[in-house]
Design an enzyme around this catalytic site. Structure first.
Site, short mmCIF file in Angstrom:
data_model
loop_
_atom_site.label_atom_id
_atom_site.label_comp_id
_atom_site.label_asym_id
_atom_site.label_seq_id
_atom_site.Cartn_x
_atom_site.Cartn_y
_atom_site.Cartn_z
N ARG A 149 36.30 45.10 37.95
CA ARG A 149 36.12 46.47 37.46
C ARG A 149 37.02 46.71 36.27
O ARG A 149 38.19 46.35 36.28
CB ARG A 149 36.43 47.48 38.57
CG ARG A 149 35.50 47.26 39.76
CD ARG A 149 35.62 48.32 40.80
NE ARG A 149 34.71 48.01 41.90
CZ ARG A 149 34.61 48.70 43.04
NH1 ARG A 149 35.39 49.77 43.21
NH2 ARG A 149 33.77 48.36 43.96
N SER A 151 34.54 52.12 51.91
CA SER A 151 33.66 53.24 51.61
C SER A 151 32.29 52.86 52.14
O SER A 151 31.74 51.84 51.73
CB SER A 151 33.63 53.46 50.10
OG SER A 151 33.01 54.68 49.80
N ARG A 179 44.90 48.92 42.43
CA ARG A 179 43.81 49.05 41.46
C ARG A 179 43.86 47.87 40.51
O ARG A 179 44.58 47.89 39.51
CB ARG A 179 43.95 50.38 40.72
CG ARG A 179 42.71 50.83 39.97
CD ARG A 179 42.89 52.22 39.38
NE ARG A 179 43.03 53.23 40.42
CZ ARG A 179 42.02 53.80 41.06
NH1 ARG A 179 40.79 53.46 40.75
NH2 ARG A 179 42.23 54.69 42.00
N ARG A 223 43.44 45.30 49.35
CA ARG A 223 44.10 46.46 49.93
C ARG A 223 44.48 46.21 51.38
O ARG A 223 45.46 46.77 51.88
CB ARG A 223 43.21 47.70 49.80
CG ARG A 223 43.13 48.18 48.36
CD ARG A 223 42.39 49.49 48.21
NE ARG A 223 42.36 49.89 46.80
CZ ARG A 223 41.80 51.01 46.34
NH1 ARG A 223 41.23 51.85 47.19
NH2 ARG A 223 41.81 51.30 45.06
N GLU A 269 42.29 54.83 50.46
CA GLU A 269 40.96 54.26 50.71
C GLU A 269 41.01 52.73 50.82
O GLU A 269 41.62 52.05 49.98
CB GLU A 269 40.03 54.65 49.56
CG GLU A 269 38.65 54.03 49.70
CD GLU A 269 37.77 54.32 48.48
OE1 GLU A 269 38.07 55.26 47.73
OE2 GLU A 269 36.79 53.58 48.30
#
Length: 424
Positions: free
Chosen positions: A261, A351, A276, A390, A348
């Site tokens: 990303r 999802s 991130r 994560r 988070e």
RNA sequence: GGAGGGUUGGCAGAGCGGUUGAAUGCACCGGUCUUGAAAACCGGCAUGGUUUAACGACCAUCCAGGGUUCGAAUCCCUGACCCUCCGCCA
């Protein structure tokens, strides 16, 4: 993308439902384009009909040996008129399609209205955040202490937002991947898949990343291909342009892939650590089901992701996202948030979304309903099961010990060759 | 990188530029026959759209996009993908 019939017939209620997610449907534009489309289509069709029948007459006349010159003279300008009408129609259709591709999915009634993540609803909590009798370190300091996690080295090799792992930390990441895949394939009945990490624009349009979110992607080969931002893209597209038999449903796929990303627009956010990154590992769950089963499948899939957190003994909470925080293609999303001691909050880690027929329509992914014999659009769902980077981070922080070592969660010990604690 | 071949309905596979949305076979669905099944026979069987209260009518689709033509699955151009051979290569 939404059912075009909705855009033609039920615009008022559609606009109201989209307003819940702060999307302003331009009714005036839509209506005028729609009226234009209708007229252009009628015109083009009428000319088409005339051309077809005239051509048939000419064919018959020629076959019976008549002179066709006068007939040809009559249709002299027909082709030009038809071409012009077609051009007008194509133009309107292109505009309508561009508009339609930018309209997000309709939230389910059970999704709470809201502006941003502050309006998300907590559904449940599992586990108890650990209490430490020593100063808590964050995962970056723990990784440094172990001398097995190096952001500077990664930056020299690549740039910021990359990491290198070595030794037992690298192995722990591999162990997590194995563990997650084993649980989902052996206990939750998912089929393991291996898929391309570079995909074309059609695939990304199918799942909804394009056309709206191009800036979040890394493009390769002059924009011919893109690095996948999630396994959702190649895995969901496995059923593109297909008609599935009812007996092969539900389809349940699990895949481990790296994800890439660009994180455009999040400069300055979560710059420290693993949270991130431009590149991270993820195990993704994907399901394709008949429309009537998708809500139940969504609950089940979310449970499958939760099960991983529970087995890893990681405290988490389950959030129902409000309309304003949901992804573009989703009708309803649960986020799972894991406890991070260093931030004293939940973040988070998964999802889980139900996309209804939104992606399936773009992909033309269907199944044949035996009751009607007709093809119907599938419903697609996916969820992280889990984001591996994560998860690694969460383990380091929740399982840290006073001497800088890190305990290995029990279920992972067999995957670590019996190692129970990570030392520097 | 070089040289060739290909892409038609769920599948296989026909298709002189004119009533071909597309032969035929297989698969599938319904029926006849049969105690039942099989076989045989009969019938049905693509998708999307416009219009209609409905029946229906009409339009589009033979990889994609352009072109030629009154008319294109069929001719021409470009592209994508697949296959074969040669070269290179983990």
């Amino acid at each position: 993308m939404l059912d075009p019939k909705l855009l033609r017939t039920d615009v008022q209620s559609l606009a109201a439902q989209l307003a819940r997610r702060n999307f302003d449907l331009d009714l005036e534009l839509l209506n005028s384009l729609e009226e234009e489309r209708r007229q252009a289509q009628l015109d083009a069709q009428a000319l088409q009909t005339e051309r077809n029948s005239r051509s048939k007459e000419i064919g018959k006349a020629k076959a019976s040996g008549q002179d066709i010159a006068p007939l040809l003279a009559e249709v002299d300008d027909l082709a030009d008129k038809h071409k012009a009408a077609e051009a007008r129609l194509d133009d309107v259709l292109a505009k309508l399609n561009a508009l339609a591709m930018e309209i997000p999915n309709i939230p389910q009634p059970s999704v709470p209205s809201g502006k941003d993540e502050a309006d998300n609803q907590e559904v449940s909590r599992w586990g108890t955040p650990p209490i430490f009798d020593f100063p808590v370190k964050d995962h970056v300091d723990i990784g440094n202490g172990l001398q097995q996690m190096d952001f500077e080295a990664a930056a020299r090799i690549s740039r910021a937002r990359f990491v290198t792992l070595t030794g037992s930390l690298a192995r722990l990441q591999r162990a997590l991947i194995q563990f997650m895949l084993d649980v989902h394939t052996l206990e939750h009945d998912y089929t393991e898949t291996y898929v391309p990490y570079l995909v074309n624009a059609d695939a990304l349009r199918g799942t909804g990343q394009l056309p709206k979110f191009a800036e979040d992607l890394f493009a390769v080969d002059d924009g011919q291909l893109y690095l996948i931002p999630t396994a959702e893209v190649p895995v969901t597209n496995l059923v593109r342009d297909s008609i599935q038999e009812a007996t092969s449903l539900p389809i349940k796929f699990v895949a481990h892939t790296p994800c890439f990303r660009s994180e455009a627009g999040s400069h300055g956010r979560d710059v420290r650590g693993l949270i991130r990154q431009h590149q991270f590992e993820k195990v993704e769950l994907v399901q394709m089901v008949p429309a009537s089963d998708s809500e139940a499948a969504h609950e089940a899939l979310t449970g499958h992701a939760e099960s991983i957190l529970q087995r890893l003994e990681l405290p988490y909470r389950k959030m129902l996202l409000c309309t304003g925080d949901m992804g573009f293609a989703s009708t309803k999303t649960y986020d799972l948030e894991v406890w991070l001691p260093s931030q004293n909050t939940y973040r988070e880690i998964s999802s889980c979304s139900n996309f209804g027929d939104f992606q399936a329509r773009r992909m033309q992914a269907r199944w044949r309903n035996p009751d009607t014999g007709k093809p119907e659009l599938l419903h697609t769902l996916n969820g992280s099961g889990l984001a591996v980077g994560r998860t690694l981070l969460a383990i380091l922080e929740n399982f840290q010990q006073a001497d800088g070592s890190v305990r290995v969660p029990k279920v992972l010990v067999p995957y670590m060759g019996g190692v129970e604690t990570l030392h520097g």
